[in-house]
Design a protein around this motif. Structure first.
Motif, PDB file in Angstrom:
ATOM      1  N   PHE A   1       0.831  -1.220   0.000  1.00 41.99           N
ATOM      2  CA  PHE A   1       0.000   0.000   0.000  1.00 41.99           C
ATOM      3  C   PHE A   1       0.861   1.263   0.000  1.00 41.99           C
ATOM      4  CE2 PHE A   1      -2.839  -3.142   2.078  1.00 41.99           C
ATOM      5  CZ  PHE A   1      -3.966  -3.002   1.278  1.00 41.99           C
TER       6      PHE A   1
ATOM      7  N   ASP B   1       4.873   3.148   0.739  1.00 42.25           N
ATOM      8  CA  ASP B   1       5.812   3.210   1.867  1.00 42.25           C
ATOM      9  C   ASP B   1       6.551   1.897   2.090  1.00 42.25           C
ATOM     10  OD1 ASP B   1       4.806   5.832   2.383  1.00 42.25           O
ATOM     11  OD2 ASP B   1       3.060   4.876   3.266  1.00 42.25           O
TER      12      ASP B   1
ATOM     13  N   ASN C   1       2.022  13.505  -3.525  1.00 40.77           N
ATOM     14  CA  ASN C   1       1.389  12.570  -2.574  1.00 40.77           C
ATOM     15  C   ASN C   1       2.378  11.469  -2.191  1.00 40.77           C
ATOM     16  OD1 ASN C   1       1.182  11.713  -5.250  1.00 40.77           O
ATOM     17  ND2 ASN C   1      -0.804  10.755  -5.005  1.00 40.77           N
ATOM     18  N   ALA C   2       3.375  11.242  -3.043  1.00 43.88           N
ATOM     19  CA  ALA C   2       4.407  10.254  -2.729  1.00 43.88           C
ATOM     20  C   ALA C   2       5.473  10.903  -1.856  1.00 43.88           C
ATOM     21  CB  ALA C   2       5.050   9.758  -4.014  1.00 43.88           C
TER      22      ALA C   2
ATOM     23  N   ILE D   1     -11.771   9.295   1.534  1.00 45.30           N
ATOM     24  CA  ILE D   1     -10.683   8.357   1.217  1.00 45.30           C
ATOM     25  C   ILE D   1      -9.521   8.487   2.189  1.00 45.30           C
ATOM     26  CG2 ILE D   1      -8.978   7.787  -0.599  1.00 45.30           C
ATOM     27  CD1 ILE D   1     -11.111   9.034  -2.575  1.00 45.30           C
ATOM     28  N   GLY D   2      -9.379   9.686   2.751  1.00 46.52           N
ATOM     29  CA  GLY D   2      -8.190   9.947   3.578  1.00 46.52           C
ATOM     30  C   GLY D   2      -7.013  10.289   2.674  1.00 46.52           C
TER      31      GLY D   2
ATOM     32  N   ALA E   1      -4.133  15.167   0.591  1.00 47.12           N
ATOM     33  CA  ALA E   1      -4.490  16.596   0.443  1.00 47.12           C
ATOM     34  C   ALA E   1      -3.479  17.381  -0.393  1.00 47.12           C
ATOM     35  CB  ALA E   1      -4.672  17.255   1.817  1.00 47.12           C
TER      36      ALA E   1
ATOM     37  N   VAL F   1      -7.926   4.356  -3.018  1.00 45.93           N
ATOM     38  CA  VAL F   1      -6.728   4.243  -3.861  1.00 45.93           C
ATOM     39  C   VAL F   1      -6.279   5.641  -4.238  1.00 45.93           C
ATOM     40  CG1 VAL F   1      -7.325   1.996  -4.856  1.00 45.93           C
ATOM     41  CG2 VAL F   1      -8.227   4.074  -5.904  1.00 45.93           C
ATOM     42  N   THR F   2      -5.153   5.732  -4.926  1.00 45.30           N
ATOM     43  CA  THR F   2      -4.761   7.027  -5.460  1.00 45.30           C
ATOM     44  C   THR F   2      -5.394   7.183  -6.851  1.00 45.30           C
ATOM     45  OG1 THR F   2      -2.913   8.545  -5.736  1.00 45.30           O
ATOM     46  CG2 THR F   2      -2.536   6.262  -6.448  1.00 45.30           C
TER      47      THR F   2
ATOM     48  N   VAL G   1      -1.742   4.009   4.893  1.00 46.08           N
ATOM     49  CA  VAL G   1      -2.249   5.292   5.396  1.00 46.08           C
ATOM     50  C   VAL G   1      -3.583   5.525   4.720  1.00 46.08           C
ATOM     51  CG1 VAL G   1      -1.175   7.433   6.186  1.00 46.08           C
ATOM     52  CG2 VAL G   1      -0.082   6.155   4.384  1.00 46.08           C
ATOM     53  N   GLY G   2      -4.502   6.134   5.429  1.00 50.01           N
ATOM     54  CA  GLY G   2      -5.810   6.370   4.834  1.00 50.01           C
ATOM     55  C   GLY G   2      -6.713   5.173   5.071  1.00 50.01           C
ATOM     56  N   PHE G   3      -7.928   5.273   4.519  1.00 52.48           N
ATOM     57  CA  PHE G   3      -8.933   4.248   4.799  1.00 52.48           C
ATOM     58  C   PHE G   3      -8.841   3.079   3.813  1.00 52.48           C
ATOM     59  CE2 PHE G   3     -10.891   8.451   5.969  1.00 52.48           C
ATOM     60  CZ  PHE G   3     -10.545   8.354   7.306  1.00 52.48           C
TER      61      PHE G   3
ATOM     62  N   ARG H   1       0.873  11.488   9.153  1.00 56.69           N
ATOM     63  CA  ARG H   1      -0.188  10.696   9.800  1.00 56.69           C
ATOM     64  C   ARG H   1       0.353   9.347  10.256  1.00 56.69           C
ATOM     65  NH1 ARG H   1      -4.796  10.289   5.300  1.00 56.69           N
ATOM     66  NH2 ARG H   1      -2.978  10.204   3.966  1.00 56.69           N
TER      67      ARG H   1
END
Ligand code: IMP
Length: 439
Positions: free
Chosen positions: A21, A23, A48-49, A133-134, A137, A245-246, A280-282, A310
């Motif tokens: 997922f 990382d 975002n990466a 989605i989490g 941002a 997802v992204t 990270v995220g949902f 986070r």
């Protein structure tokens, strides 16, 4: 302590991807492999990466610039990326303090993340309510939305003031309902944003080109190219746990569409696997650890987002999920990371089978509801212990065939279940703490 880098990857086109997922530690592996690369190329995602590379000179955090930038001759940002030009400028400035000459090429066709897209990312998350989605941002989702709606701003547009203003107005009209309570509701503010984008566009213009042509030329000259995938395969917009997802494709096919070099030219696909899982995220996460155990691993592994800070959700390695991502990507071999972190736990597990409603599943269920309901069968492993620097040095010195028995058992199980070799083991955050299997 440096494990000599085997020349077998020289003059090859290599693709490095994350199989979980995100990382997974791709940054470290890309940096390691980039020693012999003529160019490092990114082809998807944006800020975002986040990648961290640790060298003797210090700790480097990258978002847009590829991790291999510290060592590779050239850096190429492909058309499949979404680029915040202000952030890119800042990252290049930071990098220039450590590396005299950075040769960056930016695709004219990559899409531009504007401050308005960053605002939209949060506005969309709010609008999604319980379906949020989490996201990180960073404006990535809204930028890809505009790309596919054919209203997006491309890097080449930044130096065409009239077109840039027109496109900003178009995006505003299309997304007015989300923007009307923001600073972008004012035409004056939109113009001011256009002005700043135009200025940065002029500053970066000399770095832009049709990177697909440049890249094919490098490949035709037999250059050693290293592609750095962003995010993890389970965040792929098609094959991941949609909608959690992204917004881009993160699997191997994205090399072709995101850089213009055909996947057929890639000689070797290295899948990076962290020796445990994090997210990270949902979204569903079958091997997620319950609170207390998760806290321990999160603390030991410092599992906090590079981009957002986070806390990451953590869990045991999941071989069912890896079988799926290995299949989708057609992975050749595995780079296993954070082995030192996992060894700090007294007991270690690997999830190797899913059972749903009393039946063993042949493959990963594609419905999120089913994936959230599976029960996982685990195998227990003895820990190889907390490896200090001296022990790591010793392990690297002895080589792949003389790994500590407990670690060997862990790796043998992974190789046997996945049918792929673990060719690289990362035993610590430093570049030198890497063990490469020579063939
Ligand atoms: P976005 O890419 O910012 O739209 O976020 C979508 C989802 O992907 C969220 O759950 C993010 O936490 C996750 N995500 C995006 N990029 C990464 C990454 O590089 N590592 C880990 N998670 C990521």
């Amino acid at each position: 302590m440096v494990a000599s880098f085997d020349a077998q990857l020289a003059c090859m086109i290599t693709l490095v991807l994350g199989l979980q997922f995100g990382d997974e530690g791709k940054g470290k592996i890309v940096d390691y492999l980039s020693e012999s690369s003529d160019a490092v190329i990114k082809f998807n995602g944006g800020s975002n990466a986040g990648h961290t590379v640790v060298t003797d000179e210090g700790k480097f955090k990258f978002h847009l610039v590829p991790s291999g930038a510290l060592r590779a001759g050239e850096v190429i940002l492909g058309n499949g990326m979404t680029i915040d030009p202000f952030l890119l400028d800042q990252e290049m400035n930071n990098l220039s303090k450590f590396k005299e000459k950075i040769n960056v090429k930016i695709s004219k066709s990559a899409h531009v993340v504007t401050p308005m897209h960053r605002y939209l990312d949060q506005a969309e998350e709010t609008a999604r309510g319980s379906l949020s989605i989490g996201t990180t941002a960073q404006g990535i989702g809204p930028t890809y939305e505009d790309k596919y709606a054919r209203t997006g701003i491309r890097i080449a547009d930044l130096s065409n003031r009239g077109l840039l203003e027109e496109k900003i107005e178009l995006i505003y009209r299309m997304k007015r309902s989300l923007l009307e309570n923001s600073e972008y509701a004012s035409e004056q503010n939109r113009r001011a944003m256009a002005e700043k984008l135009y200025e940065i566009g002029l500053k970066l213009k000399h770095l832009t080109c049709d990177t697909e042509i440049y890249l094919n030329d490098l490949a035709n000259k037999g250059k050693n190219l290293l592609f750095e995938g962003s995010h993890g395969s389970m965040l792929d917009v098609d094959f991941g746990t949609y909608p959690f997802v992204t917004s881009s494709n993160t699997t191997s096919g994205a090399v072709s569409t995101g850089s213009g070099l055909s996947l057929r030219r890639v000689d070797r696909i290295v899948g990076v696997v962290k020796s445990y899982m994090s997210r990270v995220g949902f979204g569903p996460f079958p091997t997620e650890l319950p609170a207390a155990e998760g806290d321990r691993l999160r603390t030991i592994g410092n599992e906090y987002g590079t981009t957002t800070g986070r806390p990451r959700r953590v869990g045991w390695l999941d071989l069912v999920l890896l079988k799926y991502t290995i299949m989708i990507n057609d992975v050749d071999s595995i780079a296993l990371t954070r082995v030192d972190t996992l060894g700090k736990l007294e007991r270690i597990k690997i999830g190797y089978e899913y059972v749903l409603d009393g039946k063993t599943l042949d493959s990963l269920p594609k419905s999120n509801e089913d994936l959230a309901r599976v029960s996982v069968k685990y195998r227990d492993f003895k820990s190889w212990g907390d490896l200090g620097d001296d022990r790591i040095r010793e392990i690297i010195g002895k080589g792949f065939d003389n790994l500590p028995a407990e670690l060997k058992e862990y790796i043998d199980f992974i190789e046997q279940k996945l049918g792929k070799d673990v060719d690289i083991i990362s035993l610590g955050e430093k570049r030198s703490m890497t063990l490469f299997r020579k063939q």
